[in-house]
Motif scaffolding. Structure first.
Motif, PDB file in Angstrom:
ATOM      1  N   UNK A  16      41.462  38.377  51.721  1.00 15.57           N
ATOM      2  CA  UNK A  16      41.269  36.940  51.438  1.00 15.57           C
ATOM      3  C   UNK A  16      39.819  36.504  51.652  1.00 15.57           C
ATOM      4  N   UNK A  17      39.151  37.081  52.639  1.00 16.38           N
ATOM      5  CA  UNK A  17      37.737  36.744  52.865  1.00 16.38           C
ATOM      6  C   UNK A  17      36.897  37.183  51.673  1.00 16.38           C
ATOM      7  N   UNK A  18      37.155  38.375  51.150  1.00 18.63           N
ATOM      8  CA  UNK A  18      36.421  38.857  49.984  1.00 18.63           C
ATOM      9  C   UNK A  18      36.701  38.027  48.750  1.00 18.63           C
ATOM     10  N   UNK A  19      37.955  37.653  48.552  1.00 13.55           N
ATOM     11  CA  UNK A  19      38.328  36.795  47.421  1.00 13.55           C
ATOM     12  C   UNK A  19      37.623  35.450  47.533  1.00 13.55           C
ATOM     13  N   UNK A  20      37.642  34.871  48.719  1.00 17.53           N
ATOM     14  CA  UNK A  20      36.985  33.578  48.940  1.00 17.53           C
ATOM     15  C   UNK A  20      35.494  33.665  48.646  1.00 17.53           C
ATOM     16  N   UNK A  21      34.868  34.735  49.081  1.00 13.30           N
ATOM     17  CA  UNK A  21      33.435  34.906  48.825  1.00 13.30           C
ATOM     18  C   UNK A  21      33.166  35.048  47.330  1.00 13.30           C
ATOM     19  N   UNK A  22      33.965  35.832  46.626  1.00 10.30           N
ATOM     20  CA  UNK A  22      33.774  35.994  45.173  1.00 10.30           C
ATOM     21  C   UNK A  22      33.915  34.650  44.457  1.00 10.30           C
ATOM     22  N   UNK A  23      34.909  33.871  44.848  1.00  5.16           N
ATOM     23  CA  UNK A  23      35.089  32.545  44.243  1.00  5.16           C
ATOM     24  C   UNK A  23      33.897  31.641  44.544  1.00  5.16           C
ATOM     25  N   UNK A  24      33.397  31.699  45.770  1.00  6.42           N
ATOM     26  CA  UNK A  24      32.227  30.893  46.140  1.00  6.42           C
ATOM     27  C   UNK A  24      31.003  31.315  45.344  1.00  6.42           C
ATOM     28  N   UNK A  25      30.809  32.616  45.184  1.00  7.78           N
ATOM     29  CA  UNK A  25      29.672  33.112  44.393  1.00  7.78           C
ATOM     30  C   UNK A  25      29.788  32.668  42.937  1.00  7.78           C
ATOM     31  N   UNK A  26      30.991  32.708  42.381  1.00 11.45           N
ATOM     32  CA  UNK A  26      31.192  32.195  41.026  1.00 11.45           C
ATOM     33  C   UNK A  26      30.824  30.713  40.954  1.00 11.45           C
ATOM     34  N   UNK A  27      31.185  29.980  41.998  1.00  4.39           N
ATOM     35  CA  UNK A  27      30.913  28.543  42.020  1.00  4.39           C
ATOM     36  C   UNK A  27      29.439  28.201  42.097  1.00  4.39           C
ATOM     37  N   UNK A  28      28.664  28.997  42.825  1.00  8.07           N
ATOM     38  CA  UNK A  28      27.237  28.673  42.977  1.00  8.07           C
ATOM     39  C   UNK A  28      26.348  29.332  41.928  1.00  8.07           C
ATOM     40  N   UNK A  29      26.901  30.256  41.151  1.00 11.73           N
ATOM     41  CA  UNK A  29      26.089  30.995  40.175  1.00 11.73           C
ATOM     42  C   UNK A  29      25.304  30.073  39.238  1.00 11.73           C
ATOM     43  N   UNK A  30      25.912  29.023  38.669  1.00 11.81           N
ATOM     44  CA  UNK A  30      25.137  28.154  37.774  1.00 11.81           C
ATOM     45  C   UNK A  30      23.971  27.456  38.492  1.00 11.81           C
ATOM     46  N   UNK A  31      24.185  27.031  39.723  1.00 14.47           N
ATOM     47  CA  UNK A  31      23.116  26.365  40.473  1.00 14.47           C
ATOM     48  C   UNK A  31      21.992  27.340  40.809  1.00 14.47           C
TER      49      UNK A  31
ATOM     50  N   UNK B 139      38.496  41.372  39.021  1.00 13.62           N
ATOM     51  CA  UNK B 139      37.465  41.876  39.939  1.00 13.62           C
ATOM     52  C   UNK B 139      37.456  41.094  41.244  1.00 13.62           C
ATOM     53  N   UNK B 140      37.768  39.805  41.174  1.00 16.84           N
ATOM     54  CA  UNK B 140      37.821  38.972  42.379  1.00 16.84           C
ATOM     55  C   UNK B 140      38.809  39.563  43.387  1.00 16.84           C
ATOM     56  N   UNK B 141      39.907  40.093  42.892  1.00 20.84           N
ATOM     57  CA  UNK B 141      40.912  40.699  43.769  1.00 20.84           C
ATOM     58  C   UNK B 141      40.605  42.173  44.038  1.00 20.84           C
ATOM     59  N   UNK B 142      40.185  42.900  43.007  1.00 17.28           N
ATOM     60  CA  UNK B 142      40.021  44.353  43.131  1.00 17.28           C
ATOM     61  C   UNK B 142      38.897  44.768  44.070  1.00 17.28           C
TER      62      UNK B 142
ATOM     63  N   UNK C 260      28.280  43.216  45.073  1.00 18.67           N
ATOM     64  CA  UNK C 260      29.076  43.995  46.008  1.00 18.67           C
ATOM     65  C   UNK C 260      29.523  43.195  47.221  1.00 18.67           C
ATOM     66  N   UNK C 261      28.995  41.989  47.377  1.00 21.84           N
ATOM     67  CA  UNK C 261      29.346  41.218  48.576  1.00 21.84           C
ATOM     68  C   UNK C 261      30.853  41.066  48.790  1.00 21.84           C
ATOM     69  N   UNK C 262      31.646  40.799  47.745  1.00 27.20           N
ATOM     70  CA  UNK C 262      33.092  40.697  47.990  1.00 27.20           C
ATOM     71  C   UNK C 262      33.724  41.987  48.500  1.00 27.20           C
ATOM     72  N   UNK C 263      33.040  43.119  48.345  1.00 29.71           N
ATOM     73  CA  UNK C 263      33.541  44.382  48.896  1.00 29.71           C
ATOM     74  C   UNK C 263      32.950  44.660  50.274  1.00 29.71           C
ATOM     75  N   UNK C 264      31.804  44.056  50.588  1.00 29.60           N
ATOM     76  CA  UNK C 264      31.168  44.288  51.887  1.00 29.60           C
ATOM     77  C   UNK C 264      31.825  43.483  53.005  1.00 29.60           C
TER      78      UNK C 264
END
Length: 168
Positions: free
Chosen positions: A46-61, A77-80, A1-5
């Protein structure tokens, strides 16, 4: 839910400028009010989109380091999630104006859930398969209970920091 918060907080911090309603009124009350601006809506989304992309990036680590599997967000979902949060909050402003409440006036329940319901609704429409796989009934129950608590806490912190004029 972070990208929505994150979007509404970013909109408060980075907003301002031209109101979305351009000063128009409906039944002698502003349609939305000065608090809903194009810059805030764009910055929040844009802040929510950026956070979703960052979360996708760190998920494997995160999986490698902790064994904790984070959900990854598909493009829709990144946009919605963040856009839905902004739209839900904007709809709440419209409802507040229609019920005679001024900018910043409390509307218990709506104030705590507007962005969440907007984010969930738009995401359910835009990324249906991901939404149903991710937001199981148990997850939805937890989100619906915890979100108002997080929201109230964040607003009190923002109020005490001088970022909001009211603590709700």
């Amino acid at each position: 839910m972070l990208p929505a918060y994150v979007p509404n907080n970013a909109a408060v911090l980075l907003g301002g400028g031209r109101p979305i309603d351009a000063g128009r009124t409906l039944e002698d009350a502003r349609v939305l009010g000065d608090g809903k601006t194009w810059r805030g809506a764009a910055a929040g989304t844009l802040a929510g989109i950026t956070l979703a992309l960052a979360l996708n990036g760190i998920a494997p680590a995160v999986v490698t380091a902790t064994g904790l599997v984070l959900p990854t967000f598909p493009p829709a979902a990144i946009v919605a999630l963040p856009l839905g949060a902004i739209l839900g909050d904007t709809l709440a402003s419209f409802l507040k104006r229609r019920t005679g409440r001024s900018r910043g006036a409390a509307f218990p329940g709506l104030d705590q859930l507007d962005f969440l319901l907007g984010a969930l609704a738009l995401t359910a429409l835009a990324a249906t398969a991901w939404f149903t796989a991710t937001f199981t009934p148990g997850v939805l129950a937890v989100v619906l209970v915890l979100t108002p608590l997080f929201h109230v806490t964040a607003n009190v912190v923002a109020y005490r920091a001088g970022l909001k004029s009211e603590p709700w």
